[in-house]
Design a protein around this motif. Structure first.
Motif, mmCIF file in Angstrom:
data_model
loop_
_atom_site.group_PDB
_atom_site.id
_atom_site.type_symbol
_atom_site.label_atom_id
_atom_site.label_comp_id
_atom_site.label_asym_id
_atom_site.label_seq_id
_atom_site.Cartn_x
_atom_site.Cartn_y
_atom_site.Cartn_z
ATOM 1 N N UNK A 1 7.589 -0.373 -12.995
ATOM 2 C CA UNK A 1 7.159 -1.707 -13.411
ATOM 3 C C UNK A 1 7.710 -2.751 -12.437
ATOM 4 N N UNK A 2 8.988 -2.605 -12.072
ATOM 5 C CA UNK A 2 9.573 -3.540 -11.106
ATOM 6 C C UNK A 2 8.795 -3.522 -9.795
ATOM 7 N N UNK A 3 8.483 -2.313 -9.337
ATOM 8 C CA UNK A 3 7.780 -2.190 -8.057
ATOM 9 C C UNK A 3 6.362 -2.746 -8.148
ATOM 10 N N UNK A 4 5.709 -2.537 -9.298
ATOM 11 C CA UNK A 4 4.346 -3.046 -9.465
ATOM 12 C C UNK A 4 4.363 -4.576 -9.511
ATOM 13 N N UNK B 1 -3.816 -8.113 -13.130
ATOM 14 C CA UNK B 1 -2.878 -6.987 -13.236
ATOM 15 C C UNK B 1 -2.203 -6.981 -14.604
ATOM 16 N N UNK B 2 -1.878 -8.182 -15.099
ATOM 17 C CA UNK B 2 -1.275 -8.262 -16.429
ATOM 18 C C UNK B 2 -2.222 -7.676 -17.470
ATOM 19 N N UNK B 3 -3.511 -8.017 -17.361
ATOM 20 C CA UNK B 3 -4.522 -7.481 -18.290
ATOM 21 C C UNK B 3 -4.550 -5.953 -18.216
ATOM 22 N N UNK B 4 -4.570 -5.437 -16.990
ATOM 23 C CA UNK B 4 -4.622 -3.980 -16.819
ATOM 24 C C UNK B 4 -3.391 -3.341 -17.455
ATOM 25 N N UNK C 1 16.580 9.158 -13.173
ATOM 26 C CA UNK C 1 15.978 7.825 -13.037
ATOM 27 C C UNK C 1 15.249 7.414 -14.302
ATOM 28 N N UNK C 2 15.002 6.104 -14.417
ATOM 29 C CA UNK C 2 14.083 5.562 -15.416
ATOM 30 C C UNK C 2 12.775 5.298 -14.688
ATOM 31 N N UNK C 3 11.916 6.283 -14.502
ATOM 32 C CA UNK C 3 10.760 6.054 -13.620
ATOM 33 C C UNK C 3 9.874 4.910 -14.095
ATOM 34 N N UNK D 1 0.840 -1.209 0.000
ATOM 35 C CA UNK D 1 0.000 0.000 0.000
ATOM 36 C C UNK D 1 0.866 1.247 0.000
ATOM 37 N N UNK D 2 1.893 1.255 0.856
ATOM 38 C CA UNK D 2 2.795 2.411 0.917
ATOM 39 C C UNK D 2 3.520 2.595 -0.409
ATOM 40 N N UNK D 3 3.952 1.481 -1.012
ATOM 41 C CA UNK D 3 4.666 1.570 -2.293
ATOM 42 C C UNK D 3 3.748 2.146 -3.373
ATOM 43 N N UNK D 4 2.505 1.624 -3.439
ATOM 44 C CA UNK D 4 1.572 2.117 -4.460
ATOM 45 C C UNK D 4 1.245 3.596 -4.238
#
Lengths: 459, 363
Positions: free
Chosen positions: B269-272, B161-164, B262-264, B109-112
């Motif tokens: 994507x990594x974080x998601x 999530x992949x679909x989204x 950075x490459x945001x 939750x914090x990451x998102x």
């Protein structure tokens, strides 16, 4: 190593490549220099900054820093050289000021690492440099706008780069805070040899703080040079499509621009004496006009016909020409009668009074224009060339009445357009010479022809 | 009016107020530091307490002896066998699962909230929870149970999530907004599919079990569920802790993060992906447990501020403690076990309202 610090060459860019928003822009910034980007909304300032920062890849042209292509650099390396100080925004999260400033260390740190004690020391030193020592544990979101902007400047310093790009640092700030932020910028440029590219909507900020100015109009370079060269009434009026006045002050014999103001009302300055003359008075012996005509047989008599827009300056000249024709005078010069569509002025013709030949001089501008332009009109360069020929012949034909309708900012301030009209009025040997001049240019015209009579058609 | 005087007075008044605020922030720090240390240590302390509680009360000493018995066989002799079995085989996996799920939901939750620059989202934003719910319901409708249900929930969570994500790639602009929109759409779609399954399910048998699963709970959790849950949650947590400072930079938005080197998009994507794996396994094991991912990061921000350097560890600790407390109360203090998703809502919503009131202006 000499040479420019940051150099943009032939830069073009568009989010849609078919519709570029930056077109063939070239300029450079030297170390310790502050260059302002000025231009109307949508003139391409922000896009240009995005290209310079490397955030957007230019469609054509290149950006180099110390000779190296910015787009060939890795993002971290680029961010160690070029910093971007964004427009003031409201942050979502209320970070401590020190945390915000520390983010400037991002390009110097590995992905999995966090700022060290040295990074903190650099951040604190940066805060000190922008005059915010002791602000490190304040909440960023609770600072004033000026302080927040300075925190972002400190973040840029923490990045330890040579060039800082600033997107409208004076936006949303009161005058005192605008001054405060830009004074910090000036100090950093002078004392620490940092280079700044500053986009702004405030020409007065550029007047005070710019070493050089890049004026953009519709994505193109309108002017590039010193403050004196670029922040002129003619160029600013064109850049913002708005009549603009530059208030000057004479210091040690030099006229220094002091303030840039929009010109709201074009009216004859009170210091200039005007008279009312009716062209019909030509028939009446003893009238002022008849006396002028009398005098013009031995000495040229110049008349500046003035009045606000739509007051009938051209019509006044036409009536004088009619009167002169009845008397079979030699008449030369040009009139510029309007072309009407209903009650809308959609064009301007140019009429050669000697031959009666008529050509379309200008149309109301629609969309982006190339070539010689003012804020409303797109001029036919061919007609301008023809008009200049007509005017050159006119001054040689020793007319009894010479009419030049009209000499505007293009001619009097930039020496383009119907510029042969100036020489024609300069060169008259005898006869009446009537020039149509708008009120805002009367002082320029009177400096050129000090003995001219000013006729205000509105009186 | 002399303008200089006016400006001078205004300036003094402003700086006076600024100093007062400054002092307020500074003096608030010492007790916060103490509270921070207590909060970080809380999962371990609460874990021991939770092991003692239940219908059969076990002393702290016996709990310690039971835990030691796996490495020190001598310790086993001094504990009643039933207590040892209860601690090691029943309560310990459940306590660990509660802590792992709570920590996982809270930290993601914090990451998102950080990467979407939005303090009102949790890791269910992109549809993982709705997808997992559908997967579990489908498995139950088809007569599967236990591990099969968990596997289906996990797989459909990732699938949603992949679909989204793929959906957002159909368009070429504003990736973050589109990803959010696609997540909401895909989530709603799977929620509708779940409703359809419930409509089709046998109202006497399958429907109650689907409904109960969707409300969340850790009843009957055993060691079997733990390896995947622990592996993914711990791996995710380690990753989040390592990159946590980068979340500060990402929370500035893509343009600024790019300007800071950075490459945001890549990092997001990594974080998601990591967050989705952690959330999917949490939902697969514990069912749909709402509010943890929304409320806990806010509580953590109250304690340590928004700096992710401190926020991420604090979210992990508070998330673990929160869900462990809720689950322990549910299984040992209430007359009958109330589903976890119900309790987290009943406790979380008032807590969030209180936090928002305390927080005032900023996050």
């Amino acid at each position: 190593m000499s040479g420019p610090k940051l150099q943009a060459t032939g830069l073009s860019f568009g989010y849609d490549p078919a519709r570029p928003v930056v077109k063939d822009v070239s300029f450079h910034v030297d170390a310790g220099e502050v260059v302002f980007l000025l231009g109307h909304n949508g003139s391409g300032k922000t896009s240009l900054l995005a290209c310079l920062s490397g955030a957007q890849r230019a469609g054509a042209g290149r950006v180099t820093i110390d000779g190296r292509d910015v787009h060939a650099m890795a993002p971290t390396e680029r961010a160690q050289r070029i910093g971007m100080i964004p427009q003031l925004h409201v942050a979502v999260f209320g970070y401590d000021v020190l945390d915000v400033v520390l983010m400037g260390r991002a390009p110097h740190l590995a992905t999995f690492s966090a700022p060290t004690r040295e990074d903190r020391a650099i951040a604190l030193e940066s805060l000190d440099r922008v005059g915010l020592a002791g602000f490190h544990d304040r909440r960023y979101t609770q600072l004033s706008g000026g302080e927040r902007q300075l925190v972002l400047v400190a973040r840029g310093l923490t990045q330890r780069c040579d060039v800082l790009l600033m997107d409208e640092p004076d936006a949303h700030l009161d005058p005192r805070n605008q001054l405060r932020v830009l004074e910090v910028v000036e100090t950093l440029a002078r004392e620490h040899r940092l280079s700044f590219v500053v986009s702004s909507h405030a020409p007065n900020s550029a007047l005070m703080f710019a070493d050089r100015v890049l004026l953009l109009r519709r994505g193109r370079t309108l002017a590039l040079g010193s403050v004196e060269e670029t922040l002129t009434e003619a160029l600013l009026s064109e850049a913002y499509a708005m009549p603009t006045e530059v208030v000057t002050k004479t210091v040690n014999g030099h006229r220094m621009p002091r303030a840039i103001l929009p010109r709201r009302i074009d009216r004859v300055p009170e210091a200039i004496a005007t008279m009312t003359l009716d062209p019909g008075a030509l028939e009446r012996p003893g009238s002022v006009l008849a006396t002028l005509v009398q005098a013009s047989r031995t000495q040229p008599q110049r008349i500046l016909v003035t009045g606000s827009r739509g007051s009938g300056k051209s019509r006044w000249c036409e009536r004088l020409v009619e009167m002169a024709r009845r008397r079979d005078w030699r008449i030369a010069g040009v009139l510029s009668p309007p072309v009407m569509d209903g009650d809308r002025k959609v064009g301007i013709d140019l009429l050669d009074l000697a031959s009666g030949e008529r050509q379309r001089l200008a149309d109301v501008r629609r969309g982006a224009g190339e070539g010689t332009t003012t804020e409303r009109w797109r001029f036919e360069d061919a007609t301008l060339a023809w008009g200049n020929d007509v005017l050159r012949r006119a001054s040689q034909s020793l007319p009894q009445l010479l009419v030049v309708d009209e000499l505007g900012p293009l001619e009097l301030q930039r020496d383009v357009g119907l510029s042969a009209g100036i020489a024609a009025i300069d060169g008259v040997q005898q006869g009446l010479a009537c020039v149509v001049v708008r009120p805002s240019l009367l002082d320029v015209a009177l400096k050129r022809w000090p003995d001219a009579v000013v006729v205000d058609v509105e009186d | 009016m002399p303008p200089l005087n006016g400006a001078g007075t205004g300036g003094r008044a402003a700086s006076g107020r600024d100093h007062a605020e400054h002092a307020g922030v500074a003096s608030a720090r010492p007790w916060r530091d103490v509270l921070t240390i207590v909060a970080l240590a809380s999962p371990a302390l609460l874990g021991v307490v939770a092991l003692t509680l239940g219908f059969y009360q076990i002393s702290v000493l016996d709990v310690a002896r039971s835990l030691l018995s796996s490495v020190l066989p001598a310790a086993a002799a001094e504990v009643p066998e039933i207590a040892r079995r209860l601690v090691l085989d029943v309560r310990l996996p459940r306590v660990l699962a509660a802590m792992l799920i709570g920590a996982g939901l809270a930290v993601t939750g914090a990451v998102f909230q950080g990467i979407f620059t939005n303090p009102l989202v949790d890791s269910g934003l992109l549809g993982v929870t709705a997808g997992a719910g559908f997967g579990a319901a489908l498995a139950m409708l088809l007569g599967a149970d236990g591990v099969m249900v968990q596997t289906a929930a996990f797989a459909f969570g990732l699938f949603a999530v992949t679909m989204a994500f793929l959906g957002s790639r159909l368009y070429r602009s504003a990736p973050t907004i589109l990803l959010t929109l696609m997540g909401i759409l895909i989530g709603s779609f799977f929620a509708s599919l779940t409703s359809l399954l419930k409509y089709l399910a046998d109202p006497l048998d399958t429907l109650p079990s689907i409904t109960f699963w969707l409300l969340g709970g850790l009843t009957g959790i055993g060691w079997r569920s733990l390896p995947l849950l622990a592996t993914l949650t711990v791996a995710g947590a380690v990753f989040f802790v390592l990159v946590r400072w980068r979340l500060n930079v990402l929370s500035l938005g893509d343009a600024e993060a790019t300007a800071l080197g950075m490459h945001p998009q890549r990092m997001k994507i990594l974080l998601i992906v990591a967050s989705t794996l952690v959330t999917a396994v949490a939902v697969a094991v514990g069912g749909v447990i709402g509010w943890v991912g929304l409320v806990i990061p806010h509580a953590a921000r109250m304690l340590v501020g928004p700096d992710h350097l401190r926020l991420i560890p604090m979210s992990l600790a508070l998330g673990a403690s929160f869900l462990l407390t809720i689950d322990t109360v549910s299984r040992s203090l209430l007359p009958s076990e109330v589903p976890l998703g119900v309790l987290t809502g009943l406790v979380g919503v008032p807590l969030l309202i209180a936090l928002l009131r305390r927080q005032g202006a900023g996050w």
